[in-house]
Design an enzyme around this catalytic site. Structure first.
Site, PDB file in Angstrom:
ATOM      1  N   ARG A 177       0.812  -1.230   0.000  1.00  0.00           N
ATOM      2  CA  ARG A 177       0.000   0.000   0.000  1.00  0.00           C
ATOM      3  C   ARG A 177       0.841   1.273   0.000  1.00  0.00           C
ATOM      4  O   ARG A 177       0.464   2.283   0.603  1.00  0.00           O
ATOM      5  CB  ARG A 177      -0.980   0.024   1.174  1.00  0.00           C
ATOM      6  N   SER A 228     -10.900  -0.047   3.113  1.00  0.00           N
ATOM      7  CA  SER A 228     -10.208  -0.225   4.394  1.00  0.00           C
ATOM      8  C   SER A 228      -9.719   1.119   4.924  1.00  0.00           C
ATOM      9  O   SER A 228      -9.030   1.852   4.218  1.00  0.00           O
ATOM     10  CB  SER A 228      -9.003  -1.151   4.229  1.00  0.00           C
ATOM     11  N   GLU A 312      -4.963   3.809   6.093  1.00  0.00           N
ATOM     12  CA  GLU A 312      -4.750   3.602   4.654  1.00  0.00           C
ATOM     13  C   GLU A 312      -5.425   4.750   3.901  1.00  0.00           C
ATOM     14  O   GLU A 312      -4.947   5.197   2.865  1.00  0.00           O
ATOM     15  CB  GLU A 312      -5.366   2.258   4.231  1.00  0.00           C
TER      16      GLU A 312
HETATM   17  C1  LIG Z   1     -15.624  -0.584  -1.429  1.00  0.00           C
HETATM   18  C2  LIG Z   1     -14.135  -0.383  -1.562  1.00  0.00           C
HETATM   19  C3  LIG Z   1     -13.314  -1.488  -1.693  1.00  0.00           C
HETATM   20  C4  LIG Z   1     -11.924  -1.318  -1.825  1.00  0.00           C
HETATM   21  N1  LIG Z   1     -11.142  -2.421  -1.983  1.00  0.00           N
HETATM   22  C5  LIG Z   1      -9.811  -2.272  -2.127  1.00  0.00           C
HETATM   23  C6  LIG Z   1      -8.967  -3.413  -2.311  1.00  0.00           C
HETATM   24  O1  LIG Z   1      -9.420  -4.545  -2.380  1.00  0.00           O
HETATM   25  N2  LIG Z   1      -7.633  -3.205  -2.417  1.00  0.00           N
HETATM   26  C7  LIG Z   1      -7.083  -1.954  -2.359  1.00  0.00           C
HETATM   27  O2  LIG Z   1      -5.856  -1.830  -2.471  1.00  0.00           O
HETATM   28  N3  LIG Z   1      -7.853  -0.863  -2.193  1.00  0.00           N
HETATM   29  C8  LIG Z   1      -9.196  -0.989  -2.084  1.00  0.00           C
HETATM   30  N4  LIG Z   1      -9.978   0.113  -1.913  1.00  0.00           N
HETATM   31  C9  LIG Z   1      -9.353   1.442  -1.814  1.00  0.00           C
HETATM   32  C10 LIG Z   1      -9.190   2.177  -3.156  1.00  0.00           C
HETATM   33  O3  LIG Z   1     -10.086   1.694  -4.129  1.00  0.00           O
HETATM   34  C11 LIG Z   1      -7.765   2.067  -3.684  1.00  0.00           C
HETATM   35  O4  LIG Z   1      -6.834   2.599  -2.772  1.00  0.00           O
HETATM   36  C12 LIG Z   1      -7.606   2.786  -5.027  1.00  0.00           C
HETATM   37  O5  LIG Z   1      -6.368   2.432  -5.583  1.00  0.00           O
HETATM   38  C13 LIG Z   1      -7.669   4.307  -4.923  1.00  0.00           C
HETATM   39  O6  LIG Z   1      -7.708   4.813  -6.247  1.00  0.00           O
HETATM   40  P1  LIG Z   1      -8.481   6.173  -6.562  1.00  0.00           P
HETATM   41  O7  LIG Z   1      -8.312   6.485  -7.991  1.00  0.00           O
HETATM   42  O8  LIG Z   1      -9.871   6.110  -6.073  1.00  0.00           O
HETATM   43  O9  LIG Z   1      -7.629   7.176  -5.696  1.00  0.00           O
HETATM   44  P2  LIG Z   1      -8.141   8.457  -4.818  1.00  0.00           P
HETATM   45  O10 LIG Z   1      -9.013   7.935  -3.751  1.00  0.00           O
HETATM   46  O11 LIG Z   1      -8.740   9.422  -5.785  1.00  0.00           O
HETATM   47  O12 LIG Z   1      -6.798   8.960  -4.283  1.00  0.00           O
HETATM   48  C14 LIG Z   1      -6.053   8.187  -3.360  1.00  0.00           C
HETATM   49  C15 LIG Z   1      -4.661   8.815  -3.258  1.00  0.00           C
HETATM   50  O13 LIG Z   1      -3.999   8.659  -4.507  1.00  0.00           O
HETATM   51  C16 LIG Z   1      -3.605   9.929  -5.023  1.00  0.00           C
HETATM   52  N5  LIG Z   1      -3.794   9.841  -6.468  1.00  0.00           N
HETATM   53  C17 LIG Z   1      -4.940   9.569  -7.132  1.00  0.00           C
HETATM   54  N6  LIG Z   1      -4.707   9.541  -8.452  1.00  0.00           N
HETATM   55  C18 LIG Z   1      -3.393   9.806  -8.622  1.00  0.00           C
HETATM   56  C19 LIG Z   1      -2.539   9.926  -9.758  1.00  0.00           C
HETATM   57  N7  LIG Z   1      -3.001   9.767 -11.002  1.00  0.00           N
HETATM   58  N8  LIG Z   1      -1.226  10.198  -9.553  1.00  0.00           N
HETATM   59  C20 LIG Z   1      -0.727  10.360  -8.301  1.00  0.00           C
HETATM   60  N9  LIG Z   1      -1.485  10.276  -7.195  1.00  0.00           N
HETATM   61  C21 LIG Z   1      -2.806   9.991  -7.356  1.00  0.00           C
HETATM   62  C22 LIG Z   1      -4.543  10.943  -4.371  1.00  0.00           C
HETATM   63  O14 LIG Z   1      -3.968  12.237  -4.300  1.00  0.00           O
HETATM   64  C23 LIG Z   1      -4.725  10.319  -2.991  1.00  0.00           C
HETATM   65  O15 LIG Z   1      -3.649  10.653  -2.153  1.00  0.00           O
HETATM   66  C24 LIG Z   1     -11.369  -0.017  -1.805  1.00  0.00           C
HETATM   67  C25 LIG Z   1     -12.213   1.101  -1.681  1.00  0.00           C
HETATM   68  C26 LIG Z   1     -13.584   0.923  -1.576  1.00  0.00           C
HETATM   69  C27 LIG Z   1     -14.472   2.128  -1.479  1.00  0.00           C
END
Ligand SMILES: Cc1cc2nc3c(=O)[nH]c(=O)nc-3n(C[C@H](O)[C@H](O)[C@H](O)COP(=O)(O)OP(=O)(O)OC[C@H]3O[C@@H](n4cnc5c(N)ncnc54)[C@H](O)[C@@H]3O)c2cc1C
Length: 322
Positions: A177, A228, A312
């Site tokens: 992570r 999480s 996280e």
């Molecule tokens: C129901 C549910 C289930 C989930 N299951 C999992 C799972 O099984 N495994 C897991 O690992 N995670 C899980 N997650 C968490 C989440 O989906 C992941 O962490 C995902 O990778 C976040 O991506 P995002 O585009 O939504 O990022 P955001 O939520 O938009 O951003 C998260 C972070 O990444 C940064 N960021 C976003 N895009 C970029 C970019 N292009 N370049 C640089 N930095 C960036 C943001 O500034 C922020 O700090 C889950 C979430 C939910 C709601």
């Protein structure tokens, strides 16, 4: 009337051809549905437009943050008064044999569907991670033993000085992570992944359907949440509890349940009574409610077990990302 630097930046971005608006609510752009507005919200369409956002923000000394699909963020109630660079329009995908290139704003789930249609295997276990590919690289998102970092071969990003660089996976730190992007102002705009060709398309579709059904049953999905809240516990810190209980020792939810907080409600936020590492917005929850629950869980697990919980979820407030 004096125009502040963020408003000026929004005007300059529009003049430069980047879609940008002032004072936009961020809650609808997150899975938690919590938080105040962005001072300015830009939707660049390609890497060059992301670089334009960064360069103009630097020139006006306006802080900025990227936002992917908002599935792992908790936005403060007062919002983020600077520039948010939403990546979701960087959503292209190109398949070249077993190599796949895509924009950093493409959904992981959409990418998994697209590659499965080409008979490319490798993304089945992470097909249900509800974020963007860029956010997934930032977090090194993963599931069931597979992380995005395992599949990536190359990443293109915009540096804090606006320069665009492409580096091979070997040059990029990836761990549980976290990645070489965590906590930095680098914005991931393009990603290349190597998958395994020749797989049966309907078998891949069936496997992904299975993963999605299993996760839908496991997670408290009807309420807005951020997945999480805490990272898995450091195995060395949790070792004694493996010996005692023989299960769940690395799961933050296990310890939150053990201190009696499963189902705990503060305001309109609640620790799920189904999955204690998921905190829910029951409707109208504030970031303050969620932060109070995070604080409560952290304190009680520390006091009762001597174990430190590490969030996280990315908390975003006026001071930046924590
Ligand atoms: C129901 C549910 C289930 C989930 N299951 C999992 C799972 O099984 N495994 C897991 O690992 N995670 C899980 N997650 C968490 C989440 O989906 C992941 O962490 C995902 O990778 C976040 O991506 P995002 O585009 O939504 O990022 P955001 O939520 O938009 O951003 C998260 C972070 O990444 C940064 N960021 C976003 N895009 C970029 C970019 N292009 N370049 C640089 N930095 C960036 C943001 O500034 C922020 O700090 C889950 C979430 C939910 C709601």
């Amino acid at each position: 009337m004096t125009v502040g630097p963020t408003a000026l930046l929004a005007d300059q971005l529009v003049k430069a051809g980047v879609a940008c608006s002032r004072e936009v609510a961020l809650a609808p752009l997150t899975t938690f549905k919590i938080g105040g507005p962005a001072g300015a919200l830009a939707f660049p369409e390609d890497t060059q437009q992301v670089a334009t956002c960064v360069c103009l923000a630097n020139a006006l000394e306006v802080p900025y943050l990227p936002l992917g699909w908002g599935s792992n963020v908790l936005i403060a109630d007062e919002g983020y008064p600077h520039l948010v660079i939403a990546t979701r329009d960087l959503d292209w995908v190109r398949v070249e044999g077993d190599l796949v290139r895509c924009g950093g704003g493409l959904g992981v789930s959409n990418l998994a569907n697209a590659v499965a249609e080409h008979g490319l295997a490798g993304m089945e276990k992470i097909c249900d991670v509800p974020g963007s590919v860029g956010g997934g690289v930032y977090m090194n998102a993963g599931c069931d033993g597979v992380t995005l970092g395992d599949l990536v071969t190359e990443v293109t990003w915009v540096k804090p000085d606006g320069e665009v660089v492409t580096r091979p996976r070997a040059a990029i730190h990836m761990a549980y992570r976290e990645s070489g992007f965590t906590g930095t102002s680098r914005i991931v705009t393009e990603v290349a992944l190597r998958l395994v060709s020749g797989a049966d398309r309907s078998a891949l579709a069936g496997q992904m359907e299975g993963v999605r059904c299993e996760r839908a049953a496991k997670f408290p999905l009807p309420y807005p949440n951020c997945g999480s809240v805490f990272k898995r516990i450091d195995p060395t810190a949790a070792e004694p509890w493996v010996a005692k209980d023989g299960k769940g020792a690395y799961s933050a939810g296990y310890y939150i349940e053990r201190v009696g907080l499963k189902g705990k409600r503060l305001g309109n936020a609640q620790i799920s009574d189904q999955h204690a590492n998921f905190f829910l917005n029951l409707g109208g929850a504030t970031a303050a409610d969620v932060l109070a629950l995070i604080d409560l869980a952290t304190t009680q697990v520390r006091e009762q077990f001597g174990i430190e919980l590490h969030p996280e979820v990315n908390v975003i407030d006026a001071a930046g990302r924590h």
